[in-house]
Design a protein around this motif. Structure first.
Motif, PDB file in Angstrom:
ATOM      1  N   ARG A  11       0.857  -1.187   0.000  1.00 24.68           N
ATOM      2  CA  ARG A  11       0.000   0.000   0.000  1.00 24.68           C
ATOM      3  C   ARG A  11       0.888   1.231   0.000  1.00 24.68           C
ATOM      4  NH1 ARG A  11      -2.642  -0.843   4.471  1.00 24.68           N
ATOM      5  NH2 ARG A  11      -4.335  -1.914   3.443  1.00 24.68           N
ATOM      6  N   THR A  12       0.563   2.191  -0.852  1.00 23.02           N
ATOM      7  CA  THR A  12       1.338   3.426  -0.910  1.00 23.02           C
ATOM      8  C   THR A  12       0.852   4.386   0.170  1.00 23.02           C
ATOM      9  OG1 THR A  12      -0.131   4.575  -2.450  1.00 23.02           O
ATOM     10  CG2 THR A  12       1.577   3.161  -3.419  1.00 23.02           C
ATOM     11  N   ARG A  13       1.589   5.461   0.378  1.00 23.71           N
ATOM     12  CA  ARG A  13       1.213   6.437   1.399  1.00 23.71           C
ATOM     13  C   ARG A  13      -0.092   7.143   1.058  1.00 23.71           C
ATOM     14  NH1 ARG A  13       2.432  11.863   0.510  1.00 23.71           N
ATOM     15  NH2 ARG A  13       3.300  12.194  -1.541  1.00 23.71           N
ATOM     16  N   THR A  14      -0.493   7.105  -0.228  1.00 22.80           N
ATOM     17  CA  THR A  14      -1.762   7.718  -0.636  1.00 22.80           C
ATOM     18  C   THR A  14      -2.928   6.739  -0.522  1.00 22.80           C
ATOM     19  OG1 THR A  14      -1.508   7.120  -2.964  1.00 22.80           O
ATOM     20  CG2 THR A  14      -0.555   9.240  -2.262  1.00 22.80           C
ATOM     21  N   GLY A  15      -2.643   5.493  -0.109  1.00 23.89           N
ATOM     22  CA  GLY A  15      -3.688   4.500   0.087  1.00 23.89           C
ATOM     23  C   GLY A  15      -3.923   3.573  -1.092  1.00 23.89           C
TER      24      GLY A  15
END
Length: 91
Positions: free
Chosen positions: A50-54
């Motif tokens: 999962r990226t920091r942007t979701g």
């Protein structure tokens, strides 16, 4: 640098063709790009990170950087690697 075929082999299932997709703007360093198989849903890949942007990515994911000298991808610097390590969460 990696060829298209090498990137496809890294993110795909052995013996199957992978169609790569580049995922941009997921890190504080905007030059970092994630490469994944565009057909992850059809192939039944499990969520992997999962990226920091979701954004949730599935299957094998390759992190590269945009080249500043040519229109291509290049390997990450140590600083970029540390950013990926800190901002990309393994599921």
């Amino acid at each position: 640098m990696l060829t298209l075929k090498e990137m496809q082999d890294l993110v795909g299932i052995q013996g199957e063709t992978a169609f790569i997709e580049a995922v941009y703007r997921q890190f504080t360093d905007q030059t970092i790009v994630l490469i994944c198989d565009d057909e992850f849903l059809l192939k039944g890949y499990k969520p992997s990170c999962r990226t920091r942007t979701g954004l949730v990515l599935h299957g094998q994911v390759l992190a590269l950087a945009l080249s500043t000298t040519e229109p291509d991808f290049c390997l990450l610097t140590e600083r970029q690697f540390q950013i990926v390590k800190a901002e990309l969460k393994v599921i």
